[in-house]
Design an enzyme around this catalytic site. Structure first.
Site, PDB file in Angstrom:
ATOM      1  N   HIS A 152       0.856  -1.189   0.000  1.00 12.40           N
ATOM      2  CA  HIS A 152       0.000   0.000   0.000  1.00 12.40           C
ATOM      3  C   HIS A 152       0.892   1.238   0.000  1.00 12.40           C
ATOM      4  O   HIS A 152       1.955   1.225   0.615  1.00 12.40           O
ATOM      5  CB  HIS A 152      -0.903   0.006   1.245  1.00 12.40           C
ATOM      6  CG  HIS A 152      -2.050   0.957   1.146  1.00 12.40           C
ATOM      7  ND1 HIS A 152      -1.932   2.293   1.436  1.00 12.40           N
ATOM      8  CD2 HIS A 152      -3.337   0.758   0.767  1.00 12.40           C
ATOM      9  CE1 HIS A 152      -3.098   2.879   1.247  1.00 12.40           C
ATOM     10  NE2 HIS A 152      -3.966   1.969   0.832  1.00 12.40           N
ATOM     11  N   ASP A 188      -7.982  -5.202   0.199  1.00 13.34           N
ATOM     12  CA  ASP A 188      -8.508  -6.005  -0.904  1.00 13.34           C
ATOM     13  C   ASP A 188      -8.184  -7.494  -0.802  1.00 13.34           C
ATOM     14  O   ASP A 188      -8.709  -8.292  -1.564  1.00 13.34           O
ATOM     15  CB  ASP A 188      -7.942  -5.499  -2.240  1.00 13.34           C
ATOM     16  CG  ASP A 188      -8.496  -4.135  -2.597  1.00 13.34           C
ATOM     17  OD1 ASP A 188      -9.694  -3.916  -2.356  1.00 13.34           O
ATOM     18  OD2 ASP A 188      -7.734  -3.308  -3.117  1.00 13.34           O
TER      19      ASP A 188
HETATM   20  N1  CMC Z   1       4.067  -7.948  -4.611  1.00 12.30           N
HETATM   21  C1  CMC Z   1       5.407  -8.028  -4.777  1.00 12.30           C
HETATM   22  N2  CMC Z   1       6.235  -6.955  -4.658  1.00 12.30           N
HETATM   23  C2  CMC Z   1       5.665  -5.778  -4.375  1.00 12.30           C
HETATM   24  C3  CMC Z   1       4.276  -5.637  -4.186  1.00 12.30           C
HETATM   25  C4  CMC Z   1       3.474  -6.777  -4.320  1.00 12.30           C
HETATM   26  N3  CMC Z   1       2.151  -6.695  -4.162  1.00 12.30           N
HETATM   27  N4  CMC Z   1       3.982  -4.338  -3.914  1.00 12.30           N
HETATM   28  C5  CMC Z   1       5.152  -3.693  -3.918  1.00 12.30           C
HETATM   29  N5  CMC Z   1       6.176  -4.558  -4.174  1.00 12.30           N
HETATM   30  C6  CMC Z   1       7.608  -4.212  -4.189  1.00 12.30           C
HETATM   31  C7  CMC Z   1       7.984  -3.451  -5.433  1.00 12.30           C
HETATM   32  O1  CMC Z   1       8.379  -4.323  -6.449  1.00 12.30           O
HETATM   33  C8  CMC Z   1       9.065  -2.554  -4.933  1.00 12.30           C
HETATM   34  O2  CMC Z   1      10.254  -3.323  -4.811  1.00 12.30           O
HETATM   35  P1  CMC Z   1      11.714  -2.631  -5.057  1.00 12.30           P
HETATM   36  O3  CMC Z   1      11.805  -1.561  -4.014  1.00 12.30           O
HETATM   37  O4  CMC Z   1      12.694  -3.747  -4.888  1.00 12.30           O
HETATM   38  O5  CMC Z   1      11.662  -2.086  -6.467  1.00 12.30           O
HETATM   39  C9  CMC Z   1       8.644  -2.192  -3.503  1.00 12.30           C
HETATM   40  O6  CMC Z   1       7.829  -3.310  -3.104  1.00 12.30           O
HETATM   41  C10 CMC Z   1       7.834  -0.891  -3.414  1.00 12.30           C
HETATM   42  O7  CMC Z   1       6.720  -0.952  -4.325  1.00 12.30           O
HETATM   43  P2  CMC Z   1       6.122   0.283  -5.135  1.00 12.30           P
HETATM   44  O8  CMC Z   1       5.406  -0.236  -6.318  1.00 12.30           O
HETATM   45  O9  CMC Z   1       7.195   1.307  -5.374  1.00 12.30           O
HETATM   46  O10 CMC Z   1       5.119   0.899  -4.055  1.00 12.30           O
HETATM   47  P3  CMC Z   1       3.900   1.904  -4.367  1.00 12.30           P
HETATM   48  O11 CMC Z   1       3.616   2.610  -3.082  1.00 12.30           O
HETATM   49  O12 CMC Z   1       4.147   2.713  -5.567  1.00 12.30           O
HETATM   50  O13 CMC Z   1       2.710   0.875  -4.728  1.00 12.30           O
HETATM   51  C11 CMC Z   1       0.821  -0.538  -4.622  1.00 12.30           C
HETATM   52  C12 CMC Z   1       1.673   0.521  -3.892  1.00 12.30           C
HETATM   53  C13 CMC Z   1      -0.445  -0.800  -3.767  1.00 12.30           C
HETATM   54  C14 CMC Z   1       0.389  -0.006  -5.992  1.00 12.30           C
HETATM   55  C15 CMC Z   1       1.645  -1.856  -4.755  1.00 12.30           C
HETATM   56  O14 CMC Z   1       2.001  -2.340  -3.490  1.00 12.30           O
HETATM   57  C16 CMC Z   1       0.892  -2.952  -5.564  1.00 12.30           C
HETATM   58  O15 CMC Z   1       0.976  -2.964  -6.783  1.00 12.30           O
HETATM   59  N6  CMC Z   1       0.167  -3.873  -4.865  1.00 12.30           N
HETATM   60  C17 CMC Z   1      -0.626  -4.881  -5.534  1.00 12.30           C
HETATM   61  C18 CMC Z   1      -1.968  -4.286  -6.013  1.00 12.30           C
HETATM   62  C19 CMC Z   1      -2.920  -3.995  -4.871  1.00 12.30           C
HETATM   63  O16 CMC Z   1      -3.140  -4.818  -4.014  1.00 12.30           O
HETATM   64  N7  CMC Z   1      -3.535  -2.783  -4.857  1.00 12.30           N
HETATM   65  C20 CMC Z   1      -4.522  -2.396  -3.851  1.00 12.30           C
HETATM   66  C21 CMC Z   1      -4.113  -1.169  -3.113  1.00 12.30           C
HETATM   67  S1  CMC Z   1      -5.117  -0.850  -1.649  1.00 12.30           S
HETATM   68  C22 CMC Z   1      -6.766  -0.455  -2.160  1.00 12.30           C
HETATM   69  C23 CMC Z   1      -6.954   0.615  -3.208  1.00 12.30           C
HETATM   70  O17 CMC Z   1      -6.268   1.652  -3.208  1.00 12.30           O
HETATM   71  O18 CMC Z   1      -7.851   0.459  -4.044  1.00 12.30           O
END
Ligand code: CMC
Length: 392
Positions: free
Chosen positions: A269, A326
């Site tokens: 998140h 989720d």
């Molecule tokens: N599985 C595996 N690795 C992950 C995941 C995941 N779900 N989420 C983040 N990472 C890793 C990512 O690869 C990165 O690694 P590194 O630093 O080595 O490059 C690190 O963790 C940070 O991730 P980020 O993408 O820079 O973080 P962000 O704050 O931009 O993204 C997020 C947040 C929610 C988009 C992301 O965690 C994600 O894609 N999660 C899966 C989709 C999901 O469940 N979304 C629902 C969000 S909550 C409800 C809503 O808002 O609707």
């Protein structure tokens, strides 16, 4: 030109002052109007929490009754909306239908646009909370080639939402445990401060657009897979693991290998770097609901195994990746009989009180200005126009 700050995604820009929702992502804390989400989930209801969000205080017993009664008196939708919904292709995504139907509402309700009148704003709030679930239910029935039974407000707001959407026949009444579970799920989604859809609602409203048009835009933003669409993706992932017969540990190895592009959906998140407090409540609820319905779901077992491995794995620990709201919701919706295409519309119904409260707060705030970010221009500087015959 003055100095501007480049901040894509507004990661570091507060666009408003708000007294509605407090989040501490490091500690995993979520409070509505100061009340911890855990206490509200335990003791409040979706409609009461909706009142709290838009009015700032919990209702008295009398106010609560009047509020619920007013909403229940408006759940019926005009035939025009049935026709509007029926005009969509059966395959249309229900979020598109919901957004269009809400955008159509200002045409029918004329006495609700004076933002200086608390009475009119209350009526607009009541109309939206009352009609949105009926519209969602009719969108689902349309996709399933089913008739659209009229509302039965006497059975209660959430019970009728369930009856209208997934009821096998008109007289069907859902199990009280199922009603309570959906009530809690909606409440958990009710607000989450300045997320993408809520910022959209504020942006549109800042131009002076009415509540319905602003909320319709919020529904469109929520339709995005990075926002409200993640709950669908979680279920698809769990089904894929089940059907492929791949061991959960093997799937996790793939997730950790960045080159695979796979992510553990429902994990991570932008704000929570700790267990999402909503996920803890949903996990418990999933376990209770599924066992009370006698639906021991192998997908729940897969989900719990995934979570167990992730929370003990360095990759997830180092990156502070925890289950988000989720991760477990879809399993409950599915057990209730909702198809995956309805998961995001259910999120929209849940988020409605937050969108409304945030819009109303903005409209009352004298410091509100039209949302109008600046940019960093990267195109060519001045050049002379070239007539078409002289172009290469
Ligand atoms: N599985 C595996 N690795 C992950 C995941 C995941 N779900 N989420 C983040 N990472 C890793 C990512 O690869 C990165 O690694 P590194 O630093 O080595 O490059 C690190 O963790 C940070 O991730 P980020 O993408 O820079 O973080 P962000 O704050 O931009 O993204 C997020 C947040 C929610 C988009 C992301 O965690 C994600 O894609 N999660 C899966 C989709 C999901 O469940 N979304 C629902 C969000 S909550 C409800 C809503 O808002 O609707």
């Amino acid at each position: 030109t003055g100095m501007v700050t480049y901040d894509p995604g507004f990661m570091n820009t507060a666009a408003c002052r708000s007294a509605i929702t407090y989040i501490d992502g490091d500690a995993g804390i979520l409070r509505y109007r100061g009340y911890p989400i855990e206490q509200l989930a335990e003791s409040s209801s979706y409609l009461e929490t909706g009142y709290l969000l838009s009015h700032g205080e919990l209702p008295t017993a009398e106010e609560a009754l009047e509020w619920e009664d007013r909403i229940l008196r408006h759940t019926h939708v005009h035939d025009d909306y049935q026709r509007l919904i029926s005009s969509f292709p059966r395959e249309a995504h229900p979020m598109a239908i919901l957004s269009s139907a809400v955008a159509a509402m200002p045409g029918h309700y004329h006495e609700v646009f004076d933002i200086t009148s608390a009475e009119q704003m209350d009526l607009a709030t009541v109309l939206l909370l009352a009609k949105a679930p009926t519209l969602m239910a009719y969108a689902l029935r349309h996709a399933r080639h089913q008739d659209k039974p009229d509302v039965a407000p006497e059975i209660g707001y959430v019970a009728d939402m369930l009856r209208l959407s997934v009821g096998p026949h008109r007289r069907w009444e859902p199990d009280p445990a199922m009603v309570r579970a959906l009530d809690v799920l909606l409440l958990l989604h009710a607000d989450h401060e300045q997320n993408c859809s809520t910022s959209t609602v504020r942006n549109v409203g800042s131009a002076g657009a009415n509540l319905f048009l602003s909320v319709s835009a919020g529904i469109s933003a929520l339709a995005g897979p990075k926002h409200g669409g993640a709950n669908e993706a979680v279920l698809a992932m769990l089904e894929e693991i089940r059907d492929s017969g791949v061991a959960v540990s093997e799937f996790m190895t793939k997730v950790k290998d960045k080159s695979s592009g796979a992510r553990l959906m429902g994990f991570g998140h932008r704000v929570y770097k700790n267990y999402d407090p909503r996920a803890a409540i949903v996990k418990k609820l999933a376990d209770e609901v599924l066992s009370s319905m006698g639906k021991r779901d192998e997908l729940l077992d897969i989900a719990m195994e995934l979570e167990g491995i992730a929370l003990a794995d360095d990759y997830f620990v180092e990156r502070k990746l925890y289950p988000n709201v989720d991760f477990y919701t879809g399993l409950i919706y599915r057990a209730m009989g909702f198809p995956t295409s309805m998961f995001t519309p259910l999120f929209a119904i849940g988020r409605m009180p937050g969108w409304i409260a945030q819009w109303r707060e903005m409209m009352q705030d004298p410091s509100t200005k039209i949302a109008r970010p600046r940019q960093v221009y990267t195109g060519p500087l001045e050049r002379d126009f070239v007539p078409v015959q002289d172009r290469p």
